[in-house]
Scaffold this motif. Sequence first.
Motif, mmCIF file in Angstrom:
data_model
loop_
_atom_site.group_PDB
_atom_site.id
_atom_site.type_symbol
_atom_site.label_atom_id
_atom_site.label_comp_id
_atom_site.label_asym_id
_atom_site.label_seq_id
_atom_site.Cartn_x
_atom_site.Cartn_y
_atom_site.Cartn_z
ATOM 1 N N LEU A 4 0.829 -1.212 0.000
ATOM 2 C CA LEU A 4 0.000 0.000 0.000
ATOM 3 C C LEU A 4 0.865 1.265 0.000
ATOM 4 O O LEU A 4 1.889 1.320 0.693
ATOM 5 C CB LEU A 4 -0.887 -0.008 1.264
ATOM 6 C CG LEU A 4 -1.805 1.189 1.516
ATOM 7 C CD1 LEU A 4 -2.947 1.217 0.502
ATOM 8 C CD2 LEU A 4 -2.384 1.139 2.937
ATOM 9 N N THR A 5 0.436 2.276 -0.772
ATOM 10 C CA THR A 5 1.026 3.618 -0.642
ATOM 11 C C THR A 5 -0.095 4.564 -0.239
ATOM 12 O O THR A 5 -1.185 4.499 -0.823
ATOM 13 C CB THR A 5 1.654 4.074 -1.972
ATOM 14 O OG1 THR A 5 2.847 3.317 -2.199
ATOM 15 C CG2 THR A 5 2.031 5.553 -1.936
ATOM 16 N N ILE A 6 0.160 5.425 0.759
ATOM 17 C CA ILE A 6 -0.907 6.337 1.206
ATOM 18 C C ILE A 6 -0.510 7.787 0.963
ATOM 19 O O ILE A 6 0.665 8.126 0.942
ATOM 20 C CB ILE A 6 -1.263 6.115 2.708
ATOM 21 C CG1 ILE A 6 -0.005 6.256 3.590
ATOM 22 C CG2 ILE A 6 -1.924 4.778 2.922
ATOM 23 C CD1 ILE A 6 -0.304 6.153 5.084
ATOM 24 N N GLY A 7 -1.531 8.626 0.770
ATOM 25 C CA GLY A 7 -1.287 10.063 0.577
ATOM 26 C C GLY A 7 -1.442 10.472 -0.878
ATOM 27 O O GLY A 7 -1.502 9.627 -1.778
ATOM 28 N N ASP A 8 -1.544 11.803 -1.073
ATOM 29 C CA ASP A 8 -1.714 12.325 -2.428
ATOM 30 C C ASP A 8 -0.574 11.837 -3.323
ATOM 31 O O ASP A 8 0.586 11.813 -2.908
ATOM 32 C CB ASP A 8 -1.709 13.858 -2.408
ATOM 33 C CG ASP A 8 -2.924 14.399 -1.679
ATOM 34 O OD1 ASP A 8 -3.827 13.581 -1.359
ATOM 35 O OD2 ASP A 8 -2.982 15.618 -1.435
ATOM 36 N N ILE A 64 -3.005 2.079 -4.141
ATOM 37 C CA ILE A 64 -2.599 3.454 -3.797
ATOM 38 C C ILE A 64 -3.834 4.191 -3.279
ATOM 39 O O ILE A 64 -4.817 4.355 -4.009
ATOM 40 C CB ILE A 64 -2.020 4.203 -5.017
ATOM 41 C CG1 ILE A 64 -0.822 3.422 -5.596
ATOM 42 C CG2 ILE A 64 -1.607 5.627 -4.644
ATOM 43 C CD1 ILE A 64 -0.230 4.032 -6.868
ATOM 44 N N ALA A 65 -3.771 4.593 -1.980
ATOM 45 C CA ALA A 65 -4.912 5.283 -1.364
ATOM 46 C C ALA A 65 -4.587 6.754 -1.233
ATOM 47 O O ALA A 65 -3.967 7.190 -0.265
ATOM 48 C CB ALA A 65 -5.215 4.670 0.003
ATOM 49 N N GLY A 66 -4.964 7.531 -2.229
ATOM 50 C CA GLY A 66 -4.675 8.963 -2.178
ATOM 51 C C GLY A 66 -5.101 9.614 -3.472
ATOM 52 O O GLY A 66 -5.267 8.943 -4.500
ATOM 53 N N LEU A 76 -7.175 4.037 -5.625
ATOM 54 C CA LEU A 76 -8.401 4.245 -4.846
ATOM 55 C C LEU A 76 -8.850 5.701 -4.827
ATOM 56 O O LEU A 76 -9.954 6.011 -4.423
ATOM 57 C CB LEU A 76 -8.172 3.768 -3.409
ATOM 58 C CG LEU A 76 -7.675 2.327 -3.283
ATOM 59 C CD1 LEU A 76 -7.308 2.009 -1.840
ATOM 60 C CD2 LEU A 76 -8.739 1.347 -3.758
ATOM 61 N N GLY A 77 -7.994 6.592 -5.221
ATOM 62 C CA GLY A 77 -8.332 8.019 -5.127
ATOM 63 C C GLY A 77 -8.329 8.452 -3.673
ATOM 64 O O GLY A 77 -7.841 7.729 -2.788
ATOM 65 N N ALA A 78 -8.859 9.675 -3.398
ATOM 66 C CA ALA A 78 -8.869 10.195 -2.027
ATOM 67 C C ALA A 78 -9.754 9.310 -1.159
ATOM 68 O O ALA A 78 -10.820 8.873 -1.611
ATOM 69 C CB ALA A 78 -9.388 11.621 -2.031
ATOM 70 N N SER A 114 8.298 12.304 7.822
ATOM 71 C CA SER A 114 7.167 11.821 7.045
ATOM 72 C C SER A 114 6.093 11.296 7.981
ATOM 73 O O SER A 114 6.310 10.344 8.735
ATOM 74 C CB SER A 114 7.639 10.721 6.104
ATOM 75 O OG SER A 114 6.527 10.008 5.633
ATOM 76 N N ALA A 115 4.932 11.957 7.926
ATOM 77 C CA ALA A 115 3.812 11.482 8.738
ATOM 78 C C ALA A 115 3.408 10.088 8.263
ATOM 79 O O ALA A 115 3.029 9.237 9.062
ATOM 80 C CB ALA A 115 2.646 12.455 8.608
#
Lengths: 174, 447, 345
Positions: B220-224, B252-254, B280-282, B310-311
């Motif tokens: 998984l990758t998160i963020g814009d 990808i969740a962002g 997944l988009g935002a 990095s948060a």
Amino acid sequence: MQILLATSTEQFHNREIELESLRDQLQALGASTDVLVLPFSMEDPHVLAQLASYRMLDVRHFADCMVSLSPPTHMLRHPNKVLTFSEDGPQMVDSWDRKYGAIETKPMQAIRNLIVHAEQVATEEAALGICFSHHVARRMQSVVNSVVIDATNLAFQLVGKKAKNPRLAGKVVA
Amino acid sequence: MKLAWYTPYSKYSAIGAFSREVIASLTELGHEVTIVRCEKPNSCVSKTEATHVAPLVHASSFDQDVQGYLARFDVVVYNVGNHYSNHYFSIEHQRQVPGITILHDYMLHHLLAEWCAEDESRNYLDVLLEEAGEEAIEAFHLASKHDIQKDWYMSKAAEYPVLRFAIASTLGVVTHADFYRESTRKLLHCPVTTIPLAYPHKTESKLDSPVRSKGKLTLLTIGDVNINKRCESIIEAIGSSPEIASRWRYRIAGKVTKTYGAHLMRLANQGAATVELDLLGAVDDNQLEAEMASANAISCLRFPIIEGASASVVSSLASGRPTLVSKGGCYDEIPETMAYRVPIDAELDSIRSHLNHISENYEVAVQQADKARAWIKNRHSGSHYADSFCAFLEASFDEFPLIALSDQIASSLSQWNWTSDSPVVNQLDGVINHLFRSTTSKSKAGI
Amino acid sequence: MKIFVVNNMVPFVRGGAEELSNHLIQQLRDHGHRVELIRVPFKYEPPEQIYSEMLACRMMQIEDADLVIALKFPAYLIPHPNKVLWLVHQYRQAYDMWEAGSSNIPSTPNGIELKRCITEADSDCFKNVRRMCAISPVIQQRLKRFNGLDSELLRTPLNAPEQFVEGEYGDYIFCGGRINQTKRQYLLVEAMRYTSSKCKLVIAGPADSSSDGDKLQELVQRYGLSDRVHLDVGFHPREKIASWASNALACAYLPIDEDSLGYVSMEANQAAKGVLTVTDSGGILDLVFHDETGWVCEPDPIALAAQLDRIHEKRSETIAMGKNAKKRWLAMGINWANTIERLVA
């Protein structure tokens, strides 16, 4: 012997009579005197800049001796610097406390700490401290070689002659 | 202590979330904090507001009398990140009332570009030349020939940090990581300390350890999404090996633009094997939690590494998921065994190797991730941040008036067009050191 | 009004500026103001020291003043929002004296940088003062030329005008003021040997160095003028100077390119005495107009001798010239009342 008397506008009014009396007596004893007067404002936030500004002036070669009559002229550099401590609070930090003592903010405390440090540096390098009371002399003895002497006999002390009236002569504080 | 805490404070702001964590801890320690929202008035980010953990004012409400308003505080804290609108008053007000800057990014090129766009008299290249020298100008011209965003802002600019135009008056800086502490100190000549970013990882800490599903593992990758997050490299690495592609899917969740999303989808079909890619988009918080719960590993790659911290990586490690991180920057502070490092010069090989290793030794990978979770929860807590922040203040307080004094004098010199190599500068430095700094206070403030 | 007068000092050296500041303070007090004097020590050797003195002044603060009147470099750099500059001196070594090659600032890259820094600081200070006054047209011209600034002319008044009165018009010509090479008292002594009349000369004032006094004495001896030239080298109380001027037939003053009208010539006019001067005496020529308020000739002993004879022989013309000089001088309105009014306006 040339003696430079240094005073600041901060406490000039309190010291004017003392200054004139000292000047007259020194002249009577054959010393030349001149007076420098520097501006000073206890208003934060310029206090530290002013202390540094005094320090940047070079009066070392102007006279054989420099007498600081009011703070912060004790910041001036001179190899034969004599400080005078009046009875009601000799140091700049006392003036600071009178003005800002009621305001207990961290930034103010920081400035106060720095004033204390600068005063210690300026006082420790002095050749002699002249006090007008034993109370003050005891307080100052730990940082500078201090003697108790009244204004009349300060002149004798400065030109290295013995006072005519031994009753008023300087007494070294043990 | 009474603190004014400038921060963006929208619901979606990561810096706002950081501020909430720290302010809550500072309040517990007995300090009085006032939150000062620093976003540009009427900007979209200023429209929502996170939960109050302390009294809150908008900086715009006292913009006419900044000094008067801020005089009631012992310290003013300015959060600054690489986005002008989000940190507008943090920049503008610290010129008038210097304070402590929490520097979230180690260089501020985007902020500089936005700042210059505000006023015709400001020029990006002038600032770049002044702060980073001729070499930076040459690099800029070279990098901006094709794609200025990609080749300069997202790449080469990182080698030439700029800070002074925005925060030259700062009294002290807190960085999130060691890697930009020295460059910051060198540019700003003030006390600088490093405190690991405090971040709320309540969601992540609720998650159970990941379980290996029967089918493919999920990365998984998160963020814009942007090129900086190296999603292209992940896709290429998986797609280059049919074996890895058979074991891993990539989600990808962002937020992602249509064009870039299409580009990534094309890329997923161009390799030796097709990559199972889901864009997944935002996502909202619930969706994010669900995605993290079902992830088997998380990728937190970045290049260039411009963030102070990095948060995402904090979240990822706190979730107990094996985590891929870039080599360098703030990621080097993670202990060696707690994350999987990817150097930029061997990026694809390294990603492949790590994905292979994780899939083949999954139980071991999860055990290691559990250790990382325990480590990060303490290190990146609000209370740890608050304690360290107060210690930094205590040690630096006596230094702050001297920094303000130096700035005051520098301003006089500059008004007179005197140069910084004037002999008086050394002399003054000597005077200030001699009068105000003892050896002990210097070592104390040797921050 | 609470006023601070700001001046600098070289300890144990006193000059005209000290005198001026003392009188300014007294006059301000007489006009009902509360006044304090600031005296900042100034040491211009080595020249690099000037940097720190300038910056030190910039870092000082004056508290609780309604008005600051500043006189000299670098003390005038002390900041205040209501500052009036009554300019006695810039640091000329960075300006006209630099051009003339008589500066203590070396013509090295470091020296050139120091000169630039002085000019920059001056210009910044000058543009931020409330009023910019100069004590002489020469200083005004320098300000215009080197700093691009216009200024008001506010000449220094006489310090004790009441002491200078129209006395007896005796048989001597009086030359007061400091004795040195640039004041050229020697030229008058030389001229005396060429006079045909029995005119007498009195030269009195402190010598800058003992050799300045000795040289003059030696000249008097050499030319056998001791019966007609009375030399009184040393510091004299103002009353004595005033008495010499008040009872002279006329006065003489021959400085090289003086900036101002010159106290000696102003005192002479106040005492209704015409002034003998020379064509290169600078500011004096704003006061002395040939055949109207005095006598102007070439700086040459023979030319001067002719004028000395004329002064002595045409006594009634000389006295009339003195009376006219006084009239014109008073009409100029250069007095403390006007000066104070302009400074505190």
